[in-house]
Design an enzyme around this catalytic site. Structure first.
Site, short mmCIF file in Angstrom:
data_model
loop_
_atom_site.label_atom_id
_atom_site.label_comp_id
_atom_site.label_asym_id
_atom_site.label_seq_id
_atom_site.Cartn_x
_atom_site.Cartn_y
_atom_site.Cartn_z
N GLY A 102 -3.37 17.49 36.87
CA GLY A 102 -4.35 18.42 37.43
C GLY A 102 -5.42 18.66 36.39
O GLY A 102 -5.60 17.86 35.46
N ARG A 136 -6.93 40.86 43.82
CA ARG A 136 -6.00 40.26 44.78
C ARG A 136 -4.72 41.06 44.98
O ARG A 136 -4.25 41.23 46.10
CB ARG A 136 -5.64 38.86 44.32
CG ARG A 136 -6.82 37.94 44.44
CD ARG A 136 -6.47 36.55 43.98
NE ARG A 136 -7.62 35.70 44.19
CZ ARG A 136 -7.68 34.44 43.78
NH1 ARG A 136 -6.66 33.91 43.12
NH2 ARG A 136 -8.74 33.71 44.02
N SER A 164 -8.48 30.73 37.34
CA SER A 164 -7.42 29.74 37.14
C SER A 164 -8.00 28.37 36.83
O SER A 164 -7.53 27.67 35.93
CB SER A 164 -6.49 29.66 38.34
OG SER A 164 -7.17 29.13 39.45
#
Lengths: 243, 634
Positions: free
Chosen positions: B41, B329, B439
């Site tokens: 990733g 969130r 992130s």
């Protein structure tokens, strides 16, 4: 909901494959196609049969991992959708579906519906990048890019590498895939420096991998989940013939 | 007490000083060192590319068919950077402050400051690679705002920012394979870490196409294997996301920090039926223009557009007037849960709330909204069959991001020497709650800018390719083989998928958005029973020396079952609420999370002992720059 599934079963790259038939009568119209196969696999495993191997990961149409042919439609009967974004509401109750892998010489079948698309990585390896090392970059706003150019570059860069373009093409050409990367980078000032070298070596790798030539049928654009335009193929050709 | 090795000195100078004083290796000697990177990733690809550009040999492992499929690809909304292009008062300091506060004072100040600091160069790097971020008509980069902050510092590429950044990192990685500096092992899963006397020597891999298992030795190992939110079964993660690499490293001695801190994303699509395999995320950026509401009256079944303004409860705007729909969130997810629990939920299972664009479309016109969110609206239509331009979206909270992960020090090295952990797989920068668009940033910063310095600093202290005792590798290999065979030999009656679903249910109900002692104790018992049943009743078809997707799944579920027990242990031990960890017993009179700084101002760092016992270590957190305050968004 009921469906009759004829699914391509092939043990390994070297063995011969054939369609096998499965009947499912307890489906929900909101299920996605991979969820339908999950459901079938659970049954097969419990009957001590070999479950169907199929590619699927993000299940939201962005990773490019999934994809097979459903009744002759690449990915999906829906427009610009991946297999994982296809739901059973796209089919009629009682319909017969034929599921088979994307077929191309450059995409060997690994097992059942799983194929090997590493040929696409090898095309990117031949120049599908800007040769900048970490640490070399200038201040981001020192490179101005016209809004529309940035949008056009994005359209090309949005390719998910699923290989649908290849599977849809009667020549199994990877022209749309390759062109999308060439066009993305050639449109941007950062990528112009290497544009000529890039197009030559990527196109040559594409040929070496066994992908066919583009004869401009436009089938690829019609099935591309990201709706990438064949105009990028024109850009690629123009870049290729540039001195 | 664990040592975070944060360098001394003023926070603004720590990283600069570290880099200035870090040990170096002569360019011609670098090629003698081998580094293994697991995961491709953003964190893995960027670290592998950057290290190989420096001249190190890098072996890269991914279970994917191609590095480009890693789950960073699915991140939608954006990436934060304190560029202050909007002249709206942003700065590295403000970003640092927002992130510390957003994490509810449970992250390490020095790491967070460094992330904010490196955000500036990251945007430069991405643009240089050709990442097509959104632009103004003038040609300058465009920004938007995201939850939990009052500035606009988010860079974005429509709703596909993660994909575009990953393309950049993937291309950088692939470029290094072409020059022969990176060796890529696609379809190879890491099954174990090779550790000898506290030192990391390599990994055990399984070729997922052939089943062949092998030892790979290296001078250092980097794990960048992402998060484990998929442990909840229904999550926003991809089907194959797993904790196997970090869990196996943990069982070899790497400490696990704050395992129970999982973020529930407030804007994912709700579950509609039992067959469902995932919950698709809708980018948080939608909350810039969408208004969240539920009908005032519980059980109101009218079509949303026919419910008059006065009978709607825009509960986020009501409860948090200064942040409104852009509340962080954890707070937004909990507020949604509260409405759903009170019976005000909507949709066929009454498990959702509305996200409504009616007002934005009236104000800005449909074309503007299409431009901003077109692909998200298209995606919504593909999945639900509904048109969000005409009727409000239905959204609900879903397991999403792991703030917890393997414990790392300032240099991103675990307590095991030579084991580095990057990106979502580590615990470091987000504390008890991650802010949106941080992130992608953390993954990139870890890989491009931090690991290259800290890994070289580590390698410079040792001789390359020293004759390693192969015994530890051989032992680990035999253990992995035995473990796989054991799974195949159970030949029970329940599939890995069934166990995973059962596991997810326990965690959602008893260790999810809210936690409570009694329920956690129940979960503990149920998880133990489920794990025992797994070893009695698992059914895996086929064998170990073939392409066997079910065997892959079974191994991952096995590791999830182990990790789940530690998650519950962690949630039980922390008798306070902070960020995403909401203990019902610890709340303010207004129903907000109530921290206990006197007792819990530390990160829980776990060591697993034999027989499912755990030893707690602590990393004390110091807040020298930002005084501890109650986190309020009202």
């Amino acid at each position: 909901m009921k469906l009759t599934l004829h699914i391509w079963r092939q043990e390994s790259p070297r063995t011969k494959g054939k369609f096998e038939t499965y009947f499912l009568n307890d489906l929900d119209t909101h299920m996605s196609v991979p969820e339908m196969l999950d459901h079938l696999n659970e049954k097969l495993i419990k009957e001590e049969k070999d479950p169907i191997a199929f590619d699927s990961d993000c299940r939201e149409g962005i990773c490019g991992q999934c994809g097979f042919v459903i009744n002759g439609h690449i990915h999906s009967p829906e427009k610009h959708a991946t297999t994982c974004q296809t739901h059973l509401r796209s089919f009629k109750d009682g319909e017969e579906l034929f599921l088979e892998p994307f077929r191309a010489k450059a995409f060997p079948i690994k097992k059942d519906l799983c194929i090997d698309r590493t040929a696409l990585d090898r095309i990117i390896a031949k120049g599908g990048y800007i040769s900048v090392n970490t640490g070399q970059a200038p201040e981001a706003n020192s490179i101005l890019i016209n809004h529309d150019t940035a949008e056009a570059a994005f359209d090309a860069a949005s390719c998910i590498g699923c290989g649908a373009c290849v599977a849809s093409c009667k020549n199994a050409s990877a022209a749309l895939f390759t062109a999308a990367k060439i066009s993305h980078l050639a449109l941007l000032p950062q990528g112009k420096m290497e544009a000529n070298k890039r197009v030559k070596s990527m196109v040559s790798q594409m040929d070496m991998e066994g992908f066919g030539a583009c004869s401009f049928t436009e089938a690829c654009e019609a099935v591309c989940p990201q709706g990438i335009s064949i105009s990028h193929i024109v850009t690629m050709n123009r870049e290729f013939w540039k001195e | 007490m664990v040592d975070s090795k944060v360098p001394p000195g003023p926070i603004q100078e720590k990283w600069t000083k570290f880099k200035a004083q870090a040990k170096l290796i002569n360019p011609s000697n670098r090629r003698k060192y081998k580094v293994i990177v697991v995961g491709t990733g953003l964190a893995g690809s960027s670290a592998a590319a950057s290290l190989s550009e420096l001249g190190f040999q890098v072996d890269v492992f991914t279970f994917h068919e191609s590095p480009r499929r890693a789950h960073s690809v699915a991140a939608q909304g954006g990436i934060n950077a304190a560029k202050d292009y909007k002249n709206d008062g942003d700065s590295v300091w403000r970003m640092f402050y927002d992130t510390i506060k957003g994490g509810d004072f449970r992250s390490r100040e020095a790491n967070v400051y460094r992330m904010a600091e490196c955000s500036l160069s990251l945007i430069d790097q991405a643009v240089a690679q050709g990442v097509p971020f959104a632009r103004e008509y003038s040609g300058y980069l465009s920004n938007r705002s995201f939850g939990g902050v009052q500035v606009s510092r988010t860079f974005y590429a429509r709703g596909q920012t993660g994909q575009q950044l990953l393309q950049g990192a993937y291309q950088a990685l692939i470029r290094q394979t072409e020059v022969g500096q990176v060796k890529l092992f696609n379809r190879h899963e890491m099954l174990d870490l090779v550790v000898d006397q506290g030192k990391t020597n390599g990994i055990i891999s399984r070729n997922l196409d052939t089943g062949e298992m092998k030892i790979h030795m290296a001078d250092a190992v980097i794990l960048a294997t992402g998060g484990y939110g998929k442990i909840y079964y229904l999550s926003t993660l991809a089907m194959n996301c797993n904790a196997t690499a970090i869990w196996r490293a943990h069982l070899r001695g790497a400490y696990f920090a704050a395992p129970s801190w999982t973020q529930f994303h407030p804007t994912s699509l709700p579950q509609l039926g039992e067959y469902q395999s995932k919950l698709t995320l809708m980018s948080e950026s939608l909350r810039n223009d969408g208004r969240i509401w539920v009908p005032l009256k519980a059980g109101d079944n009218r079509e949303p557009n026919t419910i008059p303004e006065g009978e709607r409860d825009y509960y986020l705007e009501r409860k948090y007037p200064s942040f409104g729909n852009l509340a962080p969130r954890d707070i937004s997810s909990r507020a949604a849960k509260e409405q759903i629990d009170n019976g005000n939920g909507i949709g066929p299972l009454k498990n959702a709330v509305y996200l409504d664009f009616r007002d934005a479309i009236q104000r800005e016109g449909i074309e503007v909204i299409k431009k901003r969110y077109g692909n998200l609206f298209d995606m919504y239509k593909k999945i639900t069959g509904m048109d969000a331009y005409k009727t409000p979206m239905m959204i609900s909270p879903s397991a999403h991001f792991s703030m917890g992960g393997l414990w790392v020090d300032y240099e991103l090295m675990s307590n095991l020497e030579g084991l580095f952990v990057l990106g979502e797989a580590n615990f470091a920068d987000h504390g008890a709650n991650r802010l949106g668009a941080n992130s992608l940033l953390q993954a990139c910063v870890d890989g491009y800018f931090i690991a290259p310095h800290t890994v070289m600093n580590y390698l410079a202290g040792m001789k390359p390719n020293i004759n390693k005792d192969q015994k530890s590798g051989e032992m680990a290999l035999q253990e992995s083989k035995a473990r796989i065979n054991k799974l195949l030999e159970i030949k029970g009656s329940r599939t890995a998928e069934e166990f995973h679903k059962a596991l997810g249910k326990i965690l959602y109900q008893k260790c999810g958005l809210s936690r409570e002692r009694n329920l956690l104790l129940e979960a503990k018992k149920e998880l133990k029973a489920l794990r025992e049943e797994f070893y009695r009743e698992l059914l895996v078809p086929g064998n170990a020396s073939q392409f066997n997707l079910e065997l892959e799944k079974a191994g991952r579920v096995e590791d999830y079952l182990g990790l789940a027990q530690l998650i519950v242990e962690d949630a039980l031990q922390r008798e306070e609420s902070c960020g995403a960890h909401f203990r019902v017993e610890h709340q303010t009179s207004e129903g907000e999370a109530k921290r206990n700084d006197n007792t819990f101002k530390y990160v829980s760092v776990w060591e697993s002992l034999p027989n499912e016992e755990y030893k707690l270590h602590k990393e004390d957190l110091e807040f020298l720059e930002i005084p501890l305050t109650e986190r309020s968004y009202r």
